[in-house]
Write an enzyme that holds these catalytic residues in place. Structure first.
Site, PDB file in Angstrom:
ATOM      1  CB  SER A 112      -0.843  -0.018   1.282  1.00  0.00           C
ATOM      2  OG  SER A 112      -1.596   1.165   1.413  1.00  0.00           O
ATOM      3  CE1 TYR A 137      -4.335  -1.960   5.406  1.00  0.00           C
ATOM      4  CE2 TYR A 137      -3.598   0.234   4.766  1.00  0.00           C
ATOM      5  CZ  TYR A 137      -4.070  -1.023   4.423  1.00  0.00           C
ATOM      6  OH  TYR A 137      -4.274  -1.347   3.094  1.00  0.00           O
TER       7      TYR A 137
HETATM    8  O1  NJP Z   1     -10.553  -4.877  -0.212  1.00  0.00           O
HETATM    9  P1  NJP Z   1     -11.773  -5.900  -0.095  1.00  0.00           P
HETATM   10  P2  NJP Z   1      -9.465  -4.605  -1.362  1.00  0.00           P
HETATM   11  N1  NJP Z   1      -8.704 -15.068   4.892  1.00  0.00           N
HETATM   12  O2  NJP Z   1     -12.282  -5.696   1.281  1.00  0.00           O
HETATM   13  C1  NJP Z   1     -10.157 -11.182   1.945  1.00  0.00           C
HETATM   14  C2  NJP Z   1      -4.926  -3.588  -0.252  1.00  0.00           C
HETATM   15  N2  NJP Z   1      -5.154  -2.157  -0.470  1.00  0.00           N
HETATM   16  O3  NJP Z   1      -9.724  -5.349  -2.590  1.00  0.00           O
HETATM   17  O4  NJP Z   1     -12.449 -13.831   3.283  1.00  0.00           O
HETATM   18  C3  NJP Z   1      -8.877 -14.998   3.575  1.00  0.00           C
HETATM   19  O5  NJP Z   1     -12.707  -5.730  -1.235  1.00  0.00           O
HETATM   20  C4  NJP Z   1     -11.627 -10.897   1.752  1.00  0.00           C
HETATM   21  O6  NJP Z   1     -12.333 -12.139   1.532  1.00  0.00           O
HETATM   22  P3  NJP Z   1     -13.327 -12.869   2.575  1.00  0.00           P
HETATM   23  C5  NJP Z   1      -5.563  -4.121   1.003  1.00  0.00           C
HETATM   24  O7  NJP Z   1      -4.809  -3.835   2.158  1.00  0.00           O
HETATM   25  C6  NJP Z   1      -6.377  -1.681  -0.753  1.00  0.00           C
HETATM   26  O8  NJP Z   1      -9.307  -3.152  -1.426  1.00  0.00           O
HETATM   27  O9  NJP Z   1     -14.318 -13.542   1.678  1.00  0.00           O
HETATM   28  N3  NJP Z   1      -9.246 -13.897   2.928  1.00  0.00           N
HETATM   29  C7  NJP Z   1     -11.622 -10.081   0.483  1.00  0.00           C
HETATM   30  O10 NJP Z   1     -11.678 -10.908  -0.643  1.00  0.00           O
HETATM   31  C8  NJP Z   1      -5.602  -5.592   0.686  1.00  0.00           C
HETATM   32  O11 NJP Z   1      -4.375  -6.205   1.004  1.00  0.00           O
HETATM   33  C9  NJP Z   1      -6.577  -0.308  -0.876  1.00  0.00           C
HETATM   34  O12 NJP Z   1     -13.912 -11.802   3.446  1.00  0.00           O
HETATM   35  C10 NJP Z   1      -9.458 -12.799   3.664  1.00  0.00           C
HETATM   36  C11 NJP Z   1     -10.264  -9.381   0.522  1.00  0.00           C
HETATM   37  O13 NJP Z   1      -9.500  -9.988   1.569  1.00  0.00           O
HETATM   38  C12 NJP Z   1      -5.812  -5.624  -0.836  1.00  0.00           C
HETATM   39  O14 NJP Z   1      -5.530  -4.315  -1.294  1.00  0.00           O
HETATM   40  C13 NJP Z   1      -5.507   0.553  -0.760  1.00  0.00           C
HETATM   41  C14 NJP Z   1      -9.299 -12.787   5.044  1.00  0.00           C
HETATM   42  C15 NJP Z   1     -10.395  -7.907   0.827  1.00  0.00           C
HETATM   43  O15 NJP Z   1     -11.078  -7.316  -0.228  1.00  0.00           O
HETATM   44  C16 NJP Z   1      -7.216  -6.016  -1.274  1.00  0.00           C
HETATM   45  O16 NJP Z   1      -8.165  -5.194  -0.639  1.00  0.00           O
HETATM   46  C17 NJP Z   1      -4.271   0.030  -0.477  1.00  0.00           C
HETATM   47  C18 NJP Z   1      -8.913 -13.996   5.685  1.00  0.00           C
HETATM   48  N4  NJP Z   1      -8.737 -14.080   7.007  1.00  0.00           N
HETATM   49  C19 NJP Z   1      -4.091  -1.320  -0.337  1.00  0.00           C
HETATM   50  N5  NJP Z   1      -9.601 -11.541   5.511  1.00  0.00           N
HETATM   51  C20 NJP Z   1      -7.917   0.295  -1.099  1.00  0.00           C
HETATM   52  N6  NJP Z   1      -8.954  -0.486  -1.379  1.00  0.00           N
HETATM   53  O17 NJP Z   1      -8.034   1.537  -1.019  1.00  0.00           O
HETATM   54  C21 NJP Z   1      -9.941 -10.817   4.432  1.00  0.00           C
HETATM   55  O18 NJP Z   1      -3.265   0.862  -0.351  1.00  0.00           O
HETATM   56  N7  NJP Z   1      -9.840 -11.547   3.310  1.00  0.00           N
END
Ligand code: NJP
Length: 247
Positions: free
Chosen positions: A141, A154
């Protein structure tokens, strides 16, 4: 098609950047293994990709459990015989001010954002080393470079992802032919902010995310596609990608 005969595992594929990346890599010919906890979302993405002529397999996993990710790697190998790309994307961002002591959320971020990325690497590394090829993409990020109030934990997790990625690259890329890239997004319109529970953040900071025109998930997927489609002698170490309106 730029990724024909490739097999990619994508964590956090049930929404946002992971979902967009799965669709884009599949459209370029890669077989995509979709993993996350929400099985219903994974299954509908699997069906959508398979229906549009791609090849997808959904496997439920919690990235905080090494055994889950080892199972994903094993089932990928059993089904497709190789693992070419890992997109270590699953992550959480329950921002909070340190003084408000949301300690359980600190633990959760450490477990998912740091240990989840390391477990993903541990699960695929034996296969990539045996293949003498592979590409690991870690999603860090802007918060892995710049520290702001309410994001101390974070940011700490994303600094860790960036540091771990550089360590991995230095160890693995020249010696094992396993490329490592870190992608550093700014604000992207996804579900990421839905885990925020700190009232002070929701009142004062969250509007920042909606005031500017953010990136779309596909903008990050395109950066990932760029990294994984470079010629073999090119390792894209880092891509920092921000909305034009973000300072
Ligand atoms: O967010 P979101 P993003 N085990 O909430 C999964 C980084 N990032 O696409 O398990 C397995 O739509 C969760 O799946 P589920 C951010 O830090 C973003 O934006 O079904 N999976 C979902 O698919 C992250 O590393 C921004 O709930 C787990 C996914 O994670 C990446 O981008 C800015 C889990 C999250 O999808 C993707 O985030 C930045 C677990 N224990 C960096 N816990 C931004 N959006 O602004 C969660 O700088 N997930």
């Amino acid at each position: 098609m730029k990724l024909e005969n490739k097999v990619a595992i994508i964590t956090g594929a049930s929404s946002g950047i992971g979902e967009a990346t799965a669709k884009l890599l599949a459209a370029e010919g890669s077989t995509v293994v979709l993993t996350a906890r929400r099985v219903d979302k994974l299954k509908s993405l699997e069906a959508e990709i398979n229906k549009s002529g791609g090849k997808a397999l959904a496997i439920a996993a919690d990235v905080t459990k090494l055994k889950d990710l080892e199972k994903v790697a094993k089932e990928t190998l059993d089904a497709f015989g190789q693992i070419d790309i890992l997109v270590n994307n699953a992550g959480l961002m329950p921002l909070s001010f340190v003084k408000n002591l949301h300690v359980a959320e600190w633990d959760q971020m450490i477990d998912v954002n740091i240990k989840g990325v390391m477990y993903g690497v541990a699960a695929v590394l034996p296969t990539m080393m045996e293949q003498k090829s592979g590409h690991i993409i870690n999603i860090s990020s802007l918060a892995g470079r710049k520290i702001v109030p309410s994001a101390a934990v974070y940011c700490a997790t994303k600094f860790a992802v960036t540091a771990f990625s550089e360590g991995l690259r230095a160890e693995l890329t020249p010696e094992q032919n396993i490329r490592v890239s870190v992608i550093e997004p700014g604000a992207v319109a996804t579900e990421l902010t839905t885990t925020i529970t700190d009232g002070d953040v929701l009142k004062n900071i969250l509007p920042f995310f909606t005031d500017i025109k953010p990136l779309q998930a596909v903008d990050i997927a395109e950066a990932i596609l760029y990294a994984v489609t470079r010629p073999k002698h090119v390792n894209v170490n880092e891509i920092l990608i921000l909305p034009t309106a973000q300072s």
